[in-house]
Write an enzyme that holds these catalytic residues in place. Structure first.
Site, PDB file in Angstrom:
ATOM      1  N   ASP A  81      37.348  45.815  29.764  1.00 37.97           N
ATOM      2  CA  ASP A  81      36.114  45.104  29.419  1.00 37.97           C
ATOM      3  C   ASP A  81      35.394  45.838  28.279  1.00 37.97           C
ATOM      4  O   ASP A  81      35.523  47.071  28.155  1.00 37.97           O
ATOM      5  CB  ASP A  81      35.230  45.060  30.678  1.00 37.97           C
ATOM      6  CG  ASP A  81      34.052  44.114  30.560  1.00 37.97           C
ATOM      7  OD1 ASP A  81      34.140  43.143  29.789  1.00 37.97           O
ATOM      8  OD2 ASP A  81      33.042  44.343  31.247  1.00 37.97           O
ATOM      9  N   HIS A  82      34.646  45.132  27.457  1.00 40.03           N
ATOM     10  CA  HIS A  82      33.804  45.705  26.396  1.00 40.03           C
ATOM     11  C   HIS A  82      34.354  46.983  25.782  1.00 40.03           C
ATOM     12  O   HIS A  82      33.905  48.096  26.116  1.00 40.03           O
ATOM     13  CB  HIS A  82      32.404  46.025  26.936  1.00 40.03           C
ATOM     14  CG  HIS A  82      31.548  44.811  27.051  1.00 40.03           C
ATOM     15  ND1 HIS A  82      31.081  44.116  25.967  1.00 40.03           N
ATOM     16  CD2 HIS A  82      31.078  44.175  28.147  1.00 40.03           C
ATOM     17  CE1 HIS A  82      30.359  43.094  26.384  1.00 40.03           C
ATOM     18  NE2 HIS A  82      30.346  43.100  27.700  1.00 40.03           N
ATOM     19  N   HIS A 180      22.963  40.551  30.120  1.00 40.52           N
ATOM     20  CA  HIS A 180      23.619  41.599  30.906  1.00 40.52           C
ATOM     21  C   HIS A 180      22.566  42.170  31.838  1.00 40.52           C
ATOM     22  O   HIS A 180      21.523  42.648  31.382  1.00 40.52           O
ATOM     23  CB  HIS A 180      24.141  42.706  29.989  1.00 40.52           C
ATOM     24  CG  HIS A 180      25.455  42.390  29.363  1.00 40.52           C
ATOM     25  ND1 HIS A 180      25.652  42.368  28.005  1.00 40.52           N
ATOM     26  CD2 HIS A 180      26.669  42.106  29.919  1.00 40.52           C
ATOM     27  CE1 HIS A 180      26.926  42.077  27.752  1.00 40.52           C
ATOM     28  NE2 HIS A 180      27.556  41.917  28.880  1.00 40.52           N
ATOM     29  N   GLY A 181      22.786  42.120  33.140  1.00 41.99           N
ATOM     30  CA  GLY A 181      21.776  42.559  34.104  1.00 41.99           C
ATOM     31  C   GLY A 181      21.075  41.346  34.690  1.00 41.99           C
ATOM     32  O   GLY A 181      21.508  40.214  34.500  1.00 41.99           O
ATOM     33  N   HIS A 208      29.681  36.235  29.785  1.00 45.20           N
ATOM     34  CA  HIS A 208      29.256  37.574  30.219  1.00 45.20           C
ATOM     35  C   HIS A 208      27.884  37.430  30.876  1.00 45.20           C
ATOM     36  O   HIS A 208      27.214  36.418  30.711  1.00 45.20           O
ATOM     37  CB  HIS A 208      29.172  38.523  29.017  1.00 45.20           C
ATOM     38  CG  HIS A 208      30.518  39.017  28.582  1.00 45.20           C
ATOM     39  ND1 HIS A 208      30.897  40.327  28.680  1.00 45.20           N
ATOM     40  CD2 HIS A 208      31.576  38.358  28.082  1.00 45.20           C
ATOM     41  CE1 HIS A 208      32.133  40.462  28.243  1.00 45.20           C
ATOM     42  NE2 HIS A 208      32.577  39.274  27.865  1.00 45.20           N
ATOM     43  N   GLY A 209      27.487  38.468  31.606  1.00 42.52           N
ATOM     44  CA  GLY A 209      26.140  38.434  32.209  1.00 42.52           C
ATOM     45  C   GLY A 209      26.031  37.423  33.331  1.00 42.52           C
ATOM     46  O   GLY A 209      25.040  36.709  33.440  1.00 42.52           O
ATOM     47  N   SER A 211      25.666  37.943  36.566  1.00 43.84           N
ATOM     48  CA  SER A 211      24.762  38.307  37.675  1.00 43.84           C
ATOM     49  C   SER A 211      23.446  37.547  37.612  1.00 43.84           C
ATOM     50  O   SER A 211      22.811  37.484  36.557  1.00 43.84           O
ATOM     51  CB  SER A 211      24.451  39.807  37.625  1.00 43.84           C
ATOM     52  OG  SER A 211      25.594  40.553  37.894  1.00 43.84           O
ATOM     53  N   ASN A 230      31.873  37.028  34.059  1.00 42.16           N
ATOM     54  CA  ASN A 230      31.831  38.479  34.324  1.00 42.16           C
ATOM     55  C   ASN A 230      30.657  38.847  35.230  1.00 42.16           C
ATOM     56  O   ASN A 230      29.524  38.442  34.963  1.00 42.16           O
ATOM     57  CB  ASN A 230      31.642  39.238  33.010  1.00 42.16           C
ATOM     58  CG  ASN A 230      32.845  39.181  32.111  1.00 42.16           C
ATOM     59  OD1 ASN A 230      33.760  38.407  32.338  1.00 42.16           O
ATOM     60  ND2 ASN A 230      32.845  40.002  31.083  1.00 42.16           N
ATOM     61  N   THR A 233      26.379  43.856  37.455  1.00 39.84           N
ATOM     62  CA  THR A 233      25.109  44.341  38.026  1.00 39.84           C
ATOM     63  C   THR A 233      24.917  43.944  39.488  1.00 39.84           C
ATOM     64  O   THR A 233      24.518  44.759  40.314  1.00 39.84           O
ATOM     65  CB  THR A 233      23.927  43.776  37.200  1.00 39.84           C
ATOM     66  OG1 THR A 233      24.168  44.067  35.832  1.00 39.84           O
ATOM     67  CG2 THR A 233      22.613  44.377  37.632  1.00 39.84           C
TER      68      THR A 233
HETATM   69  P1  13P Z   1      26.231  41.425  34.560  1.00 38.79           P
HETATM   70  O1  13P Z   1      26.040  42.893  34.751  1.00 38.79           O
HETATM   71  O2  13P Z   1      24.985  40.739  34.131  1.00 38.79           O
HETATM   72  O3  13P Z   1      26.861  40.787  35.735  1.00 38.79           O
HETATM   73  O4  13P Z   1      27.249  41.263  33.336  1.00 38.79           O
HETATM   74  C1  13P Z   1      28.520  41.824  33.455  1.00 38.79           C
HETATM   75  C2  13P Z   1      29.312  41.670  32.221  1.00 38.79           C
HETATM   76  O5  13P Z   1      29.114  40.773  31.431  1.00 38.79           O
HETATM   77  C3  13P Z   1      30.389  42.648  32.017  1.00 38.79           C
HETATM   78  O6  13P Z   1      31.093  42.426  30.849  1.00 38.79           O
END
Ligand code: 13P
Length: 278
Positions: A81-82, A180-181, A208-209, A211, A230, A233
């Protein structure tokens, strides 16, 4: 059964569901995700980010995944990832990862194309799938993704078409309002932008993001081309909160008990997302 990500995402695209990509960084998190795949019998992506190289190295992650998944015949991928450093991409491929994300989103558009194309050339020669990102997500609460800004840069649909044509990537991470978060306010997910990207680009999209994103928004995104979501968090927050509560219940705990608790809690939150997305 460890497979490349392209195969999993093409099936998701065809049948209009999304595959959960769950971040791991330890034996416990890997075992929690693998147990979810085994018990839910749903394909998934085990994702290890470059930023967690302080926790585990690529070989250890691969060997741990390989050993724990010996009796699993559900397809899943081991994904980097990333990753901003191409040298780490090549190390992960050498260790046995079946998919990589090159994150050149902070670079100029031209440089992002150049670097991503090079990664695609090497990865495809090794039968490894490549995800790349255009635009960038804002940083929400409790994010552990590192030096991200508060500014959201939405993915441009016309640039997305050009980028995919020039690089030959297998999956495109889009920026459409997720963070993200955890969200600081009410999420404003721009499905309208996603629809415009879909009119121009015919490969699986990645959100992504994940959560904290409301279920109905996730479903709307899936109908409109998101094939991978993805989650990082929320796995961490849910697991930590529950461990904290258990520690306060008056019982005596050994560190090994916490390890078992962590595995089960990760399995529980990952399984919840697997079922929402599939
Ligand atoms: P979250 O932490 O918001 O779930 O995002 C995770 C993410 O995009 C990892 O690549």
């Amino acid at each position: 059964m460890l497979v490349d990500m392209k195969a999993i995402l093409e099936d998701a695209k065809l049948k209009k569901y999304a595959v959960g990509s769950f971040n791991v960084y330890s034996y416990e998190t890997i075992k929690g995700v693998i147990q979810s795949i085994k018990n839910q019998k749903i394909p998934a992506i085990v994702a290890f980010g470059e930023k967690y190289l302080k926790n585990m190295d690529f070989d250890s992650v691969y060997r741990c995944v390989e050993t724990l998944s010996e009796d699993i015949d559900i397809p899943f991928s081991l994904h980097l990832d990333h990753c901003k450093n191409p040298a780490n991409i090549y190390r992960a491929i050498k260790s046995g990862f079946t998919s990589v994300m090159y994150d050149g989103s902070a670079l100029s558009y031209e440089q992002n194309i150049k670097n991503t194309s090079k990664v695609v050339e090497v990865a495809h020669a090794c039968n490894v799938s490549v995800e790349a990102e255009l635009g960038s997500l804002a940083s929400g609460l409790n994010s552990n993704e590192g030096e991200l800004s508060d500014e959201e840069i939405y993915t441009s649909p016309s640039q997305a078409q050009d980028f995919v044509e020039k690089t030959g990537i297998d999956a495109l991470a889009v920026s459409i309002g997720t963070v993200h978060g955890m969200y600081r306010g009410v999420p404003n997910i721009r499905v309208d932008i996603l629809k415009k990207i879909k009119e121009k680009v015919d490969i699986p999209f990645v959100l992504h993001g994940g959560s904290g994103t409301p279920e109905e928004k996730l479903r709307d995104c899936i109908i409109n081309g998101i094939c991978k979501v993805n989650i990082n968090t929320e796995i961490s927050m849910y697991t930590l909160e529950n461990i904290k509560q258990n520690l306060n219940d008056g019982s005596k705990y050994h560190l090994s008990d916490i390890s078992l608790m962590e595995i089960d809690l990760v399995e529980s939150i990952v399984s919840k997302y697997m079922n929402i997305l599939s």
